[in-house]
Design an enzyme around this catalytic site. Sequence first.
Site, mmCIF file in Angstrom:
data_model
loop_
_atom_site.group_PDB
_atom_site.id
_atom_site.type_symbol
_atom_site.label_atom_id
_atom_site.label_comp_id
_atom_site.label_asym_id
_atom_site.label_seq_id
_atom_site.Cartn_x
_atom_site.Cartn_y
_atom_site.Cartn_z
ATOM 1 N N HIS A 167 0.835 -1.219 0.000
ATOM 2 C CA HIS A 167 0.000 0.000 0.000
ATOM 3 C C HIS A 167 0.865 1.264 0.000
ATOM 4 C CE1 HIS A 167 -3.329 -2.687 1.299
ATOM 5 N NE2 HIS A 167 -2.360 -3.245 2.013
ATOM 6 N N SER A 217 14.732 22.301 -15.432
ATOM 7 C CA SER A 217 13.529 23.098 -15.688
ATOM 8 C C SER A 217 13.970 24.457 -16.193
ATOM 9 C CB SER A 217 12.757 23.251 -14.384
ATOM 10 O OG SER A 217 11.943 24.399 -14.437
ATOM 11 N N LYS A 249 15.790 22.108 -10.209
ATOM 12 C CA LYS A 249 15.140 20.872 -10.657
ATOM 13 C C LYS A 249 16.015 19.954 -11.477
ATOM 14 C CE LYS A 249 10.872 20.496 -11.182
ATOM 15 N NZ LYS A 249 9.816 19.692 -10.591
ATOM 16 N N GLU A 301 9.805 8.811 -16.742
ATOM 17 C CA GLU A 301 8.472 9.395 -16.991
ATOM 18 C C GLU A 301 7.995 9.082 -18.405
ATOM 19 O OE1 GLU A 301 7.718 13.486 -14.898
ATOM 20 O OE2 GLU A 301 9.773 13.459 -15.604
#
Length: 458
Positions: free
Chosen positions: A158, A279, A285, A292
Site C-alpha cells: 500500500h 527546468s 530541478k 516518466e
Amino acid sequence: MAQEKLWGGRFSQPTDKFVEEFTASIQFDKRLYSQDIRGSIAHAEMLGRQGIISAADVEAIVGGLREILDQIEQGTFDFSVSLEDIHMNIEARLSEKIGEAGKRLHTGRSRNDQVALDIRLYLRDEIAEITSYLDLLVDSLLFQAEKNINVMMPGFTHLQTAQPILFAHHMLAYVEMFKRDKGRMEDCLKRVNVLPLGAGALAGTTFPIDREFVADRLGFPEVTRNSLDSVSDRDFALEFISAASILMMHLSRFSEELILWSTSEFRFVELSDSFCTGSSIMPQKKNPDVPELVRGKTGRVYGNLMALLTVMKSLPLAYNKDMQEDKEPLFDTIDTVKGSLKIFADMIREMRVNADRMLQAAGGGFSTATDVADYLVRKGVPFRDAHEVVGKVVRYCIDEDMTLEELSLAEWQLFSMQIQEDIFAAITLEASVNARSATGGTALERVRQEIERARSGK
Ligand code: ARG
C-alpha cells in the site's frame, strides 16, 4: 511520376491521386524491404528448382533483387506511392531492370501470402533483438544487486512501510518479471516462425511448388497448414503486442518507483544526469524524464494492442485490406519496446544508490513489528494474540514518540512477560531480513543464491 499499375489490366480509369495515397502503405511498409527481398529470392529459387521458371530467370531475378537491395540500403532507390507498397515497388523495379524474368517472379504467389511472410520474417528478427535487450536489462539489474548486496531498504505494501528487505531483493523482483517477458517473447516466436508462403491469394496455387524447400531456405521449422488461415492470421502479431504490453507494464511500474525514489522526500536513488533534464524556470530541478517517458509510452503500446485487436475483430476470411493497418501498430510497438529497454538497461547500470538514506527509511515505520510478533510465537504465544500485543506496543511507541529499538526490557514486559533480553537481537534490521530465508525470501544468503541462479541463466 505516375507508374503503370501491376494490376492495371481490368481497369479503364486511373486511380484518383488522393485514393492512391490513402490506400498506399509504402510510406511505412518500406521497412520490410530486406525481408521482402529475402523471401522473393527463396521463392524464385524454389520456382527454378521445381522447373516452373528457368535457371536463367532465377539467376536474373536473384541478381536484380540483390542490386535493388543495395540501392535501397544506399538510399538511391526511388519509392513510388503509385506502386502502393513495398512488394510492388520492388517487383516493378525488378521488371524494369531485367524485363521478362522479373515478371515471372510472382508466379504461384500472391501479395497476401507475401506480406504475411514479410511480417513474420521481420518480427522474428525483431524478437531476437528484443530478447537480447531484455538480457542487457537483466544484466544491469544483477549488476546493481551485486554491487549493493548489503543495502537494506523498506519494503512496502500500500506504499506504506511494511518490512525491511534487501535492495538487491527488490532488483531481483524485476529480474523475475523481465525473465518472464523474455519467456513470453520466445513462446510467441514459435507461432511467428511458421512459413505462410504458398497459400497464394487464399486457396493455394495450381503450380507444383515446394513449400518445405522455401521454409528450409528461410529457416522456418514449420509451414502453415491451411491457406485461408495463412493469409488471414495475425494472431502472432497480436501475441507479440500483448507480450510487449505486459513488458511495458513492468517498465512502467519500475519507472514509477524510480520517479518516487528520486524525489527529495525519498532520495533512495540518483539517476545519472544524462537521463534527466532541468527546468527552464526552477533552477534546482532535475527531472526524471526517461522513466516518466517510458511510463507514458506504455500507453501507446496498449493503444497499439487495442488498435490491432479492433482491426482484426469480425474480419471475414481470408485477406481483407483492413489488415494493411497491422503494420503501424506493430512497428510502433517494436520501436517503443526496443527504445525503452535499451535506455533502461543503460540508466539502471548508471543509477546511484543512496544506502544511508534507504537504511534510515528501513528502520522507520515500525518495520520490524512483524518480527516481534514472530518472536512471541516462538515463545509459545498464538499468532493472533501476539499480533494484538504488538499492536499495543506500537500504539505506546507512537504516544511516547519512540521506536521499537528504543524500548527498555521493562517497557516490553509491560505488554508481555514472555519478552526477554533476546528481544533486542531479534528485531535488528539484519535479523529481520536474514530470518526470511526460505526460497524466495529476502535473506542475504538467499538473495546471493538467486543472483547466482539468474547469472547462470536459469
Ligand atoms: N500492402 C498490403 C498489406 O499490407 C499487401 C497485401 C495486399 N493485398 C491485396 N490483395 N491488396 O496488407
